[in-house]
Scaffold this active site. Structure first.
Site, PDB file in Angstrom:
ATOM      1  N   THR A 241       0.804  -1.216   0.000  1.00 47.29           N
ATOM      2  CA  THR A 241       0.000   0.000   0.000  1.00 47.29           C
ATOM      3  C   THR A 241       0.838   1.268   0.000  1.00 47.29           C
ATOM      4  O   THR A 241       0.347   2.332  -0.370  1.00 47.29           O
ATOM      5  CB  THR A 241      -0.869   0.017   1.264  1.00 47.29           C
ATOM      6  OG1 THR A 241      -0.025  -0.322   2.375  1.00 47.29           O
ATOM      7  CG2 THR A 241      -1.979  -1.014   1.179  1.00 47.29           C
TER       8      THR A 241
ATOM      9  N   ARG B 188      -7.176  14.316   3.630  1.00 44.66           N
ATOM     10  CA  ARG B 188      -5.883  14.709   3.077  1.00 44.66           C
ATOM     11  C   ARG B 188      -5.183  13.497   2.469  1.00 44.66           C
ATOM     12  O   ARG B 188      -5.232  12.399   3.021  1.00 44.66           O
ATOM     13  CB  ARG B 188      -5.052  15.255   4.225  1.00 44.66           C
ATOM     14  CG  ARG B 188      -3.820  16.008   3.840  1.00 44.66           C
ATOM     15  CD  ARG B 188      -3.304  16.606   5.135  1.00 44.66           C
ATOM     16  NE  ARG B 188      -2.106  17.377   4.973  1.00 44.66           N
ATOM     17  CZ  ARG B 188      -1.260  17.577   5.982  1.00 44.66           C
ATOM     18  NH1 ARG B 188      -1.502  17.042   7.161  1.00 44.66           N
ATOM     19  NH2 ARG B 188      -0.191  18.320   5.798  1.00 44.66           N
TER      20      ARG B 188
ATOM     21  N   ASN C 205       0.319  10.930   0.061  1.00 43.36           N
ATOM     22  CA  ASN C 205       1.237  10.763  -1.072  1.00 43.36           C
ATOM     23  C   ASN C 205       0.420  10.487  -2.333  1.00 43.36           C
ATOM     24  O   ASN C 205      -0.141   9.409  -2.491  1.00 43.36           O
ATOM     25  CB  ASN C 205       2.204   9.610  -0.786  1.00 43.36           C
ATOM     26  CG  ASN C 205       3.243   9.441  -1.890  1.00 43.36           C
ATOM     27  OD1 ASN C 205       2.949   9.630  -3.069  1.00 43.36           O
ATOM     28  ND2 ASN C 205       4.457   9.095  -1.513  1.00 43.36           N
ATOM     29  N   PRO C 206       0.343  11.456  -3.244  1.00 45.67           N
ATOM     30  CA  PRO C 206      -0.498  11.294  -4.428  1.00 45.67           C
ATOM     31  C   PRO C 206      -0.108  10.079  -5.275  1.00 45.67           C
ATOM     32  O   PRO C 206      -0.965   9.460  -5.914  1.00 45.67           O
ATOM     33  CB  PRO C 206      -0.272  12.579  -5.218  1.00 45.67           C
ATOM     34  CG  PRO C 206       0.355  13.537  -4.275  1.00 45.67           C
ATOM     35  CD  PRO C 206       1.012  12.754  -3.189  1.00 45.67           C
TER      36      PRO C 206
ATOM     37  N   THR D   3       1.295   7.046  -4.248  1.00 47.79           N
ATOM     38  CA  THR D   3       0.825   5.780  -3.689  1.00 47.79           C
ATOM     39  C   THR D   3      -0.699   5.782  -3.553  1.00 47.79           C
ATOM     40  O   THR D   3      -1.341   4.742  -3.687  1.00 47.79           O
ATOM     41  CB  THR D   3       1.491   5.502  -2.333  1.00 47.79           C
ATOM     42  OG1 THR D   3       1.319   6.634  -1.491  1.00 47.79           O
ATOM     43  CG2 THR D   3       2.978   5.230  -2.493  1.00 47.79           C
TER      44      THR D   3
ATOM     45  N   GLU E  32      -9.457   0.866   0.529  1.00 47.61           N
ATOM     46  CA  GLU E  32     -10.603   0.047   0.150  1.00 47.61           C
ATOM     47  C   GLU E  32     -11.669   0.765  -0.666  1.00 47.61           C
ATOM     48  O   GLU E  32     -12.390   0.130  -1.440  1.00 47.61           O
ATOM     49  CB  GLU E  32     -11.204  -0.575   1.419  1.00 47.61           C
ATOM     50  CG  GLU E  32     -10.299  -1.684   1.923  1.00 47.61           C
ATOM     51  CD  GLU E  32     -10.500  -2.052   3.382  1.00 47.61           C
ATOM     52  OE1 GLU E  32     -11.102  -3.092   3.635  1.00 47.61           O
ATOM     53  OE2 GLU E  32     -10.036  -1.312   4.262  1.00 47.61           O
TER      54      GLU E  32
HETATM   55 MO1  MOS Z   1      -9.088  -5.007   4.626  1.00 46.74          MO
HETATM   56  S1  MOS Z   1     -10.356  -6.408   3.782  1.00 46.74           S
HETATM   57  O1  MOS Z   1     -10.068  -4.465   5.934  1.00 46.74           O
HETATM   58  O2  MOS Z   1      -7.880  -6.064   5.307  1.00 46.74           O
END
Ligand code: MOS
Length: 702
Positions: A474, A591, A594-595, A597, A668
């Site tokens: 991520t 906010r 980091n644009p 990522t 998510e």
């Molecule tokens: Mo994410 S499905 O809440 O690890």
């Protein structure tokens, strides 16, 4: 408090790091192959583990014939429920591995072969013969509706049912009503890196090199299972090749590896699941049926919203996805009802998968809203704007910030929404029906308790910032470095971040899009404490610990991110083939740290949503209780050729309540609503309303 203050700090920082598109700090290690994933840790004297899995859906193992196998080349040991060490705590039936001879679902772990090489382990495992007493099983979803039950609560601690006003009366008197049932499929997460463990017992302690979203969560759970003090289990995970929730909670394989390692003290036991094994052992997204009823006046103002969800759980362990929860917060309507009912089946245990609840749960309602727009003769963007609530319909609390309308308007503008004739089946280009669709998107702002951080100053002039957080692809390595730099008012080069190890201060799991909120707030607090104590000119060895401070605003406000997803869809007139040349999402997520990522997270989420719309479905054969298409040949995920243009944008949203950083979480929300936008666009293109995913060609050939 703003950690990244304007102006030049003592470290000579001219501008804050937060907000900059800093390249990934772990990027060079990843592209040069030196970033170490769980299975890749180089240790001496390794033993390889290959699991044995049940080939019946329910019953009892009566015999495992191991004699001939133990004499096979390289075999070190065969583990079964007969010789497996007893666990101190076996209340969690998913994790009580090899504690009985019972089989609760097909594919369940019933043993393991340990050998000197992975090939020898696999070869020997294939020669193990197992006898069963088979019992009748039930793996048919939804099957007999009379056996459905209401769980005590759903995931996240939410109420199973809600009922406000009088939905039935409101529906009976509504000018326009809708009553339809929608279906989402079963989905498996399929991160690139399989679930892997290297387990080593030394003295009385256990070390796990583990592919996980939460080192402390695994350490705590495994310690409890083995009756150890928490400090005796160490979990190391510096780099993780994706999780999507499937590595968010400990599953059975890590327990199997730890049990096996007990048999060979001092020798590291290595386990990497095969792709097929990942379809049985590490959770999946439950299938859902979503009965949606809407009532509105002729102008599309909702009077009643009702969502009744049916989904599955395993018989041995309840997992109740919070599918209807997003609907409680989305739109204003005086009469509202939601319910969840479960079918408990002899199947593997469902679990988290990217945006559990919101992702499947926004499909039915957001397609239903599109149907309502057609029934009212309204633009579906306008319909959603018309039903914007002033405060959270469920709790009555004000939103800390809510910019769904801004996302819809900005998205419509960027997408060129107004240029399209709203009439379905109105554009045919070279044999393709073409249309556009929209969906709203939302995800709650989760703040998880339990994180602490250490900030220390070293002789090299760098600040050591330590927290047991995880980077599952991520961008945590990068974003926490930026947050720490601003909080300490120094350039990013002077931050030495340490994450991915339960020996570091405890951190909450990388789940619920909560990492930047929870860990970031903790680091800001630790940095503030450090500067209060040592000022801006610390000495070698200065160090503080701090925990995440409480945020009273979480009680006063409803906190959610919002977004709007737009899709252009082409459906081949003669074959029903569905293509998505264009996706565009606009999000309001507070906010953006980091644009670079952040954009990756949105694009990844939207791609996963596209994949859900067009391809993904795990097909369970109820006669045998297994997922038939349990590999990437049969379980189709979107690849490059399936993805057209995807654009992700975000509004400049300032939310002073969510945390000192103003961040809401972005991992998510990108998957939420995408499938509905695609389904709505497919209807606009063809006039055919498809209410069950995925949108396979057959559904357009009527
Ligand atoms: Mo994410 S499905 O809440 O690890």
């Amino acid at each position: 408090m703003t950690p990244g203050r304007a102006g030049k700090g003592h470290g000579g920082v001219a501008s804050p790091a937060v907000g900059r598109d800093l390249p990934r700090v772990d990027g060079p290690a990843k592209v040069t192959g030196t970033a170490t994933y769980a299975f890749e840790h180089q240790l001496d004297d390794v033993v390889h583990l290959y699991p044995l899995q049940a080939t019946v859906a329910r019953g009892r193992v009566t015999a495992v014939h191991t004699g001939a196998v133990e004499a096979m080349p390289g075999v070190v040991a065969v583990l079964t429920s007969d010789n497996a060490p007893r666990l101190a705590w076996a209340d969690d039936a998913e994790l009580a591995v090899l504690q009985s001879d019972a089989v609760a679902f097909r594919g369940q772990l019933i043993g393991a072969v340990l050998a000197e090489t992975s090939e020898e382990a696999r070869e020997a495992a294939s020669a193990v013969l197992v006898d069963y007493d088979e019992l009748p099983h039930d793996a048919d979803f939804p099957g007999d509706r009379s056996r459905l039950y209401a769980p005590a609560e759903v995931s996240g601690g939410f109420a199973t049912d809600t009922d406000v006003g009088d939905v039935e009366a409101a529906l009976a008197s509504a000018a326009v009503t809708l009553d339809q049932t929608y279906a989402t499929a079963t989905y498996h997460a399929n991160p690139l890196e399989p679930h892997s463990t290297v387990a080593v017992w030394e003295d009385e302690g256990l070390t796990l090199y583990e592919s996980t979203q939460g080192t402390h969560a695994v350490a705590t759970k495994v310690a409890a299972l083995f009756g150890l003090e928490a400090g005796l289990v160490r979990v190391i995970a510096p780099h993780v090749g994706g999780g999507f929730g499937s590595k968010g909670l400990p599953h059975a394989p890590v327990v199997l590896a730890a049990l096996a390692a007990r048999l060979v003290p001092g020798r590291p036991v290595k386990l990497a699941l095969t792709r097929q094994q990942m379809f049985c052992l590490v959770g999946y997204r439950t299938p859902t049926l979503q009965h949606v009823r809407l009532g509105a006046d002729a102008d599309g103002r909702l009077s009643a919203v009702s969502l009744d969800v049916v989904q599955q759980t395993s018989r041995i362990k309840e997992f109740a996805e919070q599918t209807a929860v997003a609907t409680r917060t989305m739109y204003a309507a005086p009469h509202r009802r939601t319910t969840h009912r479960l079918a408990a089946l002899d199947v593997a245990v469902p679990s988290w998968m990217r945006a559990p609840g919101e992702c499947p749960g926004m499909f039915g309602p957001e397609v239903a809203l599109d149907e309502l727009a057609v029934a009212c003769g309204l633009d579906p963007v306008e319909l959603r704007i018309r039903n914007e609530p002033e405060s959270d319909p469920q709790s009555g609390k004000p939103f800390s910030s809510r910019n769904l309308v801004g996302c819809l308007r900005e998205g419509a503008r960027r997408f060129g929404w107004q240029r399209w004739d709203r009439a379905p089946r109105s554009r045919l280009e070279g044999g393709w029906w073409v249309g556009v669709g929209v969906s709203a998107s939302t995800y709650p702002v989760h703040r998880m308790a339990g994180s602490s951080a250490t900030v220390g100053f070293g002789a090299d002039g760098r600040y050591r910032v330590a927290i047991g957080a995880a980077d599952i692809g991520t961008g945590t390595w990068t974003s926490l470095t930026q947050i720490a730099a601003d909080a300490l008012d120094v350039p990013v080069e002077r931050i030495a971040l340490q994450i991915g190890d339960s020996a570091l201060p405890p951190a909450s799991v990388a789940g619920g899009s909560s990492g930047t909120n929870s860990w970031g707030s903790t680091i800001v607090e630790a940095a503030r404490t450090f500067r209060d104590k040592f000022g801006d000119h610390p000495e070698d060895g200065d160090e503080v610990d701090a925990s995440m401070p409480p945020n009273p605003d979480t009680e006063r406000f409803a906190m959610h991110a919002f977004g709007a997803q737009f899709a252009e869809v082409r459906v081949r007139q003669d074959t029903g083939e569905v293509r998505v040349p264009r996706l565009l999402g606009v999000f309001a997520v507070g906010r953006v740290v980091n644009p670079r990522t952040a954009r990756s997270q949105f694009l990844g989420g939207m791609t996963m949503g596209l994949s859900m719309a067009l391809h993904e479905q795990s097909v369970l054969d109820p006669r045998f209780g297994h997922i038939v298409n349990h590999d990437l040949a049969g379980y189709h995920i979107a690849t490059n050729a399936d993805v057209g243009t995807i654009e992700a944008h975000w509004l400049d949203e300032h939310d002073p309540h969510v945390n000192p950083l103003g961040v809401k979480g972005i991992g998510e929300i990108g998957i939420v609503g995408t499938a509905a936008a695609v389904a709505n666009a497919a209807h606009h293109a063809t006039g055919t309303r498809v209410r069950s995913l995925p949108l396979t060609p057959d559904k357009f050939l009527l």
